[in-house]
Design a protein around this motif. Structure first.
Motif, PDB file in Angstrom:
ATOM      1  N   THR A 112      26.658  18.576  17.335  1.00 20.43           N
ATOM      2  CA  THR A 112      27.927  19.298  17.435  1.00 20.43           C
ATOM      3  C   THR A 112      28.007  20.399  16.382  1.00 20.43           C
ATOM      4  O   THR A 112      27.650  20.197  15.221  1.00 20.43           O
ATOM      5  N   GLU A 113      28.492  21.562  16.803  1.00 19.27           N
ATOM      6  CA  GLU A 113      28.689  22.689  15.894  1.00 19.27           C
ATOM      7  C   GLU A 113      30.162  23.096  15.915  1.00 19.27           C
ATOM      8  O   GLU A 113      30.814  23.035  16.953  1.00 19.27           O
ATOM      9  N   ALA A 114      30.661  23.504  14.768  1.00 18.96           N
ATOM     10  CA  ALA A 114      32.036  23.998  14.677  1.00 18.96           C
ATOM     11  C   ALA A 114      32.073  25.153  13.694  1.00 18.96           C
ATOM     12  O   ALA A 114      31.427  25.118  12.649  1.00 18.96           O
ATOM     13  N   SER A 115      32.793  26.193  14.047  1.00 15.98           N
ATOM     14  CA  SER A 115      32.917  27.353  13.164  1.00 15.98           C
ATOM     15  C   SER A 115      34.308  27.947  13.315  1.00 15.98           C
ATOM     16  O   SER A 115      35.054  27.612  14.242  1.00 15.98           O
ATOM     17  N   LEU A 116      34.651  28.823  12.392  1.00 19.26           N
ATOM     18  CA  LEU A 116      35.967  29.461  12.397  1.00 19.26           C
ATOM     19  C   LEU A 116      35.785  30.975  12.341  1.00 19.26           C
ATOM     20  O   LEU A 116      34.970  31.483  11.570  1.00 19.26           O
ATOM     21  N   SER A 117      36.534  31.680  13.175  1.00 19.53           N
ATOM     22  CA  SER A 117      36.552  33.139  13.149  1.00 19.53           C
ATOM     23  C   SER A 117      37.979  33.624  12.967  1.00 19.53           C
ATOM     24  O   SER A 117      38.941  32.871  13.179  1.00 19.53           O
ATOM     25  N   ILE A 118      38.115  34.890  12.555  1.00 19.45           N
ATOM     26  CA  ILE A 118      39.429  35.488  12.309  1.00 19.45           C
ATOM     27  C   ILE A 118      39.564  36.734  13.174  1.00 19.45           C
ATOM     28  O   ILE A 118      38.667  37.590  13.194  1.00 19.45           O
ATOM     29  N   TYR A 119      40.669  36.836  13.871  1.00 24.26           N
ATOM     30  CA  TYR A 119      40.993  38.073  14.581  1.00 24.26           C
ATOM     31  C   TYR A 119      42.001  38.833  13.746  1.00 24.26           C
ATOM     32  O   TYR A 119      43.087  38.337  13.430  1.00 24.26           O
ATOM     33  N   ASN A 120      41.640  40.061  13.372  1.00 21.98           N
ATOM     34  CA  ASN A 120      42.480  40.937  12.573  1.00 21.98           C
ATOM     35  C   ASN A 120      43.178  41.912  13.509  1.00 21.98           C
ATOM     36  O   ASN A 120      42.541  42.785  14.106  1.00 21.98           O
ATOM     37  N   ARG A 121      44.476  41.763  13.679  1.00 20.99           N
ATOM     38  CA  ARG A 121      45.188  42.577  14.670  1.00 20.99           C
ATOM     39  C   ARG A 121      45.224  44.051  14.285  1.00 20.99           C
ATOM     40  O   ARG A 121      45.120  44.920  15.158  1.00 20.99           O
ATOM     41  N   LYS A 122      45.366  44.360  13.012  1.00 19.36           N
ATOM     42  CA  LYS A 122      45.416  45.764  12.600  1.00 19.36           C
ATOM     43  C   LYS A 122      44.094  46.466  12.877  1.00 19.36           C
ATOM     44  O   LYS A 122      44.048  47.607  13.333  1.00 19.36           O
ATOM     45  N   LYS A 123      43.005  45.778  12.566  1.00 11.69           N
ATOM     46  CA  LYS A 123      41.682  46.366  12.785  1.00 11.69           C
ATOM     47  C   LYS A 123      41.193  46.139  14.212  1.00 11.69           C
ATOM     48  O   LYS A 123      40.174  46.709  14.618  1.00 11.69           O
ATOM     49  N   ASP A 124      41.902  45.299  14.948  1.00  7.14           N
ATOM     50  CA  ASP A 124      41.544  44.971  16.333  1.00  7.14           C
ATOM     51  C   ASP A 124      40.081  44.555  16.440  1.00  7.14           C
ATOM     52  O   ASP A 124      39.308  45.076  17.254  1.00  7.14           O
ATOM     53  N   THR A 125      39.722  43.597  15.602  1.00 10.21           N
ATOM     54  CA  THR A 125      38.362  43.082  15.635  1.00 10.21           C
ATOM     55  C   THR A 125      38.360  41.655  15.098  1.00 10.21           C
ATOM     56  O   THR A 125      39.350  41.204  14.496  1.00 10.21           O
ATOM     57  N   ALA A 126      37.267  40.956  15.314  1.00 11.76           N
ATOM     58  CA  ALA A 126      37.136  39.575  14.849  1.00 11.76           C
ATOM     59  C   ALA A 126      35.850  39.425  14.056  1.00 11.76           C
ATOM     60  O   ALA A 126      34.871  40.150  14.274  1.00 11.76           O
ATOM     61  N   TYR A 127      35.844  38.476  13.139  1.00 18.01           N
ATOM     62  CA  TYR A 127      34.659  38.224  12.330  1.00 18.01           C
ATOM     63  C   TYR A 127      34.639  36.747  11.954  1.00 18.01           C
ATOM     64  O   TYR A 127      35.675  36.071  11.916  1.00 18.01           O
ATOM     65  N   ALA A 128      33.443  36.251  11.672  1.00 18.65           N
ATOM     66  CA  ALA A 128      33.252  34.838  11.367  1.00 18.65           C
ATOM     67  C   ALA A 128      33.584  34.545   9.913  1.00 18.65           C
ATOM     68  O   ALA A 128      33.425  35.402   9.029  1.00 18.65           O
ATOM     69  N   VAL A 129      34.044  33.336   9.651  1.00 19.32           N
ATOM     70  CA  VAL A 129      34.224  32.869   8.283  1.00 19.32           C
ATOM     71  C   VAL A 129      32.844  32.568   7.698  1.00 19.32           C
ATOM     72  O   VAL A 129      32.011  31.898   8.324  1.00 19.32           O
ATOM     73  N   ILE A 130      32.595  33.095   6.496  1.00 17.61           N
ATOM     74  CA  ILE A 130      31.265  33.018   5.883  1.00 17.61           C
ATOM     75  C   ILE A 130      31.224  31.862   4.891  1.00 17.61           C
ATOM     76  O   ILE A 130      32.007  31.823   3.932  1.00 17.61           O
ATOM     77  N   THR A 131      30.320  30.922   5.101  1.00 19.21           N
ATOM     78  CA  THR A 131      30.247  29.730   4.241  1.00 19.21           C
ATOM     79  C   THR A 131      29.023  29.709   3.333  1.00 19.21           C
ATOM     80  O   THR A 131      28.886  28.811   2.513  1.00 19.21           O
TER      81      THR A 131
END
Length: 791
Positions: A284-303
């Motif tokens: 099983t894999e789990a990850s978190l990403s963030i959608y930035n509404r102002k920049k209208d883009t998403a990026y992964a949380v870096i661990t």
């Protein structure tokens, strides 16, 4: 001669009656204590307050209804317990939902519609009905706006003007461009052929390409679409300002499933029941990403920058011939927890091997993490309030938007901490050799309500404490366990209390009052009350390593004493049973009373790995199950021999699940101590159990085979000398029947004769049928009477 017993088929041919040839008797019988538990009475469960804080609802069912069991008592008439009508039940406000900051309004869903409940007006109104499930519902910082998730996308509802805005465009699967970039030569040819043959399809494809080219040329930007790829969207969280949305992504791969044959399926055919995979087979894999509404883009949380993320575990030193690579370990990131102002967020990060936990500050603008608190345990991270892989446990923000709270075993016991994210200063709000359970903030966020074992490891009491720490005010005083459900206005406590020899009852008390709690229910049947159930002695005895081991002791009358002893071993490993409240092992408690009537001395031990005694106790079995947890049973027997006149040649042991495992290890490894044992639904080889439980304690079989070999009974079967009874359900999807089948073959190959196997064709891990319980315990009683009382 080896004997096999198939319970449902051959029971009528067996002599299972325990009693007549032995001097002592009991008013209890196996048939009585193992019948449907309804004979004991009816006891309150699932306590819930009404939203107006004037009614307590609970499952009770003194009338024995087959389906409807919801009852209530009101503050106006505490003497009257009433069944809740169907109409009232339908009108009830769900206990689940989200309150606004002042707790004057509550959001909840019902029949897929979103409701807003006004506490002052005692009135609900429908806000929106999209005809499908809504989730992740919350008030935003501007409480006239509400965020929720619908079909994997986030929405914001403005309750002032009624507008609804979809603020994300998230889709599962891959984008068209990504799919096409990975087309094989064969599939590229097929697409080309299809476009050349089908004119309409070709025209649409061409038009789509021209539209994209035009938008690119004119500078128009395509709406941003986030594709989850090969993962599924698990949950979304909208920040209080609605500037950010976090996306939990999951890829569930439990590995190769095992199958459990059901030989008594209604169809008349043997059907396969799908069951879990084995330890070491969880991808099983789990990850978190963030959608930035102002920049209208998403990026992964870096661990990758988390401290210690490449650290190897200490046990690798036991495998010097193997080359171990220090590499970034897999982690699971929890959903984000936002500060009230919406500017900051924290996450709980767990390494998949559960040896590290990080509480980290999440930079919402780029997905980077700053570790605020790093917990490392060479065994495994756990304990009350610390949470499991996908949740943070006790974790959140104080209203100042700079202080976080969490629980940690840093000092050896699970306690409540505050941490200032600016200065890094950490403060333990509770201290001592006790544990904290389920702390939560008061409505005004100036105080904590919490349950602890401060009075005694075998008791639970409810307290109130200032939010920044200080003196704790004990709010309950009934002996035993006090499960408190606080009224929404915090003025009253509904207390579910029980004691060692008394099942759960419901009480009420004003919060902070010094008055005695008032009992509301009296659920015991007359038949149950007619027997004088024992209060076991809570004792401690010294183990061979100097530890003081908690236990419950049942002593027979001197005139009835037969010199024999029975050790009961609770299941689950991480569970507490030598306490002062009504045991979840109530059948075994009653059986132990019956054994004591018959002259047996009985001891029930909270061996190493049991819960309630801190980190060192919890991890005492790391890499060696059947080590200290078994020696604690042996030391318990020595205590009985030295202090209570037990004959060392007359000691038996029994238990189910983990207790069955310990029973096997006892019979195989300590034959001079235990002359008979009944192993119920027992693990015989930990390499065949599940991943979530076993990998924490023994690591993975391919990584740490030493731990598995010294922890699995099947490797020690040659040591059997006493009388062994093995009992197992054939449709057990937890500890598979295969476990005892493999052990059976091992015992046959070793030429062992003094063992029996009883199987239960219709039972899973937790037995249901009274006939099965009765058969099982008749056999156990017969084993002890014949093996321990013979001259």
């Amino acid at each position: 001669m080896i004997k096999f017993y198939l319970s449902a088929v051959f029971a009528s041919f067996l002599s299972l009656y325990a009693s007549t040839s032995y001097a002592q008797t009991s008013p209890l019988s196996v048939e009585k204590i193992m019948k449907d538990p309804k004979w004991m009475g009816t006891f309150p469960e699932n306590i819930e307050w009404g939203t107006q804080s004037n009614t307590i609802y609970f499952d009770y069912n003194p009338e024995g209804n087959s389906t409807d069991s919801l009852y209530k008592v009101t503050l106006k008439n505490l003497d009257k317990i009433e069944k809740v009508t169907l109409a009232e039940r339908k009108a009830m406000i769900s206990k689940y939902g989200s309150y606004n900051n002042t707790k004057t309004e509550k959001l909840y869903t019902k029949d897929n519609a979103l409701y807003l409940y006004d506490l002052a007006k005692n009135k609900s109104s429908v806000l929106i009905d999209l005809g499908a499930r809504l989730s992740d519902i919350t008030f935003l910082k501007d409480e006239t706006k509400i965020a929720f998730t619908h079909e994997n996308n986030a929405y914001v509802l403005d309750t002032k003007n009624g507008s609804l805005e979809k603020i994300t465009e998230f889709k599962e699967g891959k984008s068209k461009e990504e799919k096409e970039s990975k087309l094989s030569d064969k599939n590229k040819w097929i697409k080309s052929q299809n476009l050349s043959l089908l004119e309409v399809v070709n025209e649409r494809e061409t038009q789509d390409s021209l539209s994209k080219a035009y938008r690119k040329m004119t500078g128009d930007k395509d709406p941003y679409v986030f594709y989850a790829g090969d993962k599924s969207i698990s949950s979304l969280q909208v920040s209080p300002t609605a500037e950010f949305v976090t996306i939990m992504l999951m890829k569930r791969d439990r590995g190769e499933s095992t199958n459990v044959p059901n030989y008594v399926d209604a169809s008349g055919y043997t059907e396969e029941l799908r069951a879990r995979s084995k330890v070491g087979d969880d991808k099983t894999e789990a990850s978190l990403s963030i959608y930035n509404r102002k920049k209208d883009t998403a990026y992964a949380v870096i661990t990758s920058a988390l401290p210690g993320i490449t650290t190897l575990p200490d046990y690798v030193k036991e495998y010097p011939a193997r080359e171990w690579e220090e590499k970034e370990r897999e982690v699971i990131v929890s959903q984000a927890l936002f500060s009230d102002d919406g500017n900051k967020a924290i996450v709980n990060v767990r390494s998949k091997d559960n040896k590290d936990r990080w509480i980290a500050l999440l930079d919402l603008t780029d997905g980077s993490l700053k570790s605020l608190d790093h917990q490392r345990d060479e065994a495994w991270i756990a304990g009350p309030g610390i949470g499991w892989s996908f949740g943070g446990g006790t974790l959140g923000w104080l209203p100042d938007n700079r202080t976080i709270y969490f629980q940690s075993e840093e000092n050896g016991y699970s306690h409540l901490y505050l941490l200032d994210i600016i200065t890094g200063k950490k403060n333990s709000l509770t201290q001592g050799e006790y544990e904290v359970f389920d702390p939560f903030l008061s409505n005004d966020k100036k105080s904590w309500f919490l349950t602890t074992s401060q009075v005694d490891a075998g008791e639970r009491h409810f307290y109130k404490m200032p939010v920044r720490g200080g003196s704790m005010q004990q709010l309950t005083d009934l002996q035993g366990n006090n499960e408190v459900t606080l009224s929404p206005d915090e003025k009253y406590m509904a207390i579910r209390n029980s004691f060692s020899n008394r099942p759960w009852e419901l009480y009420i008390k004003k919060t902070g009052s010094k008055d005695t709690a008032r009992q509301l229910t009296k659920g015991q049947s007359q038949e149950f009350k007619d027997y004088a159930w024992r209060i076991p002695q809570n004792i401690k005895f010294k183990a061979q390593d100097g530890a003081m081991i908690p236990a419950r002791l049942y002593l027979p009358e001197e005139s009835a004493k037969n010199g024999a002893a029975v050790v009961f071993v609770h299941g689950a490993g991480y569970l507490q049973n030598a306490h002062k409240w009504w045991s979840s092992y109530f059948r075994e408690y009653m059986f132990n009373n019956m054994l004591t009537d018959l002259g047996y001395t009985v001891i029930d031990i909270d061996y190493r790995a049991s819960s309630g005694y801190g980190r060192d106790w919890r991890t005492g079995i790391y890499r060696h199950m059947g080590g200290k947890d078994l020696s604690d049973q042996v030391d318990g027997v020595k205590y009985l021999i030295e202090n209570h006149g037990v004959n060392p040649n007359k000691v038996g042991i029994y238990g189910g699940s983990y207790g069955g495992f310990i029973t096997l290890m006892a019979l195989f490894n300590e034959p001079e101590t235990f002359k008979a044992g009944a192993a119920l639904r027992s693990v015989t080889d930990w390499a065949h159990y599940n991943h979530g439980y076993t990998a924490n304690i023994l690591n993975e079989p391919s990584e740490d085979p030493i731990a598995y070999k010294r922890s699995s009974p099947i490797y020690f079967a040659e040591g059997l000398e006493g009388d062994l009874l093995i009992q197992h359900g054939m449709v057990d999807t937890n500890v598979h029947f295969q476990d005892v089948v493999r052990l059976t073959q091992r015992l046959i190959e070793l030429g062992k004769e003094n063992w029996k196997l009883a199987v239960y064709p219709v039972e899973d891990h937790g037995f249901i049928e009274p006939s099965s319980w009765t058969d099982e315990y008749k056999r156990i009683l017969k084993l002890f009477n014949e093996s321990l009382l013979k001259e």
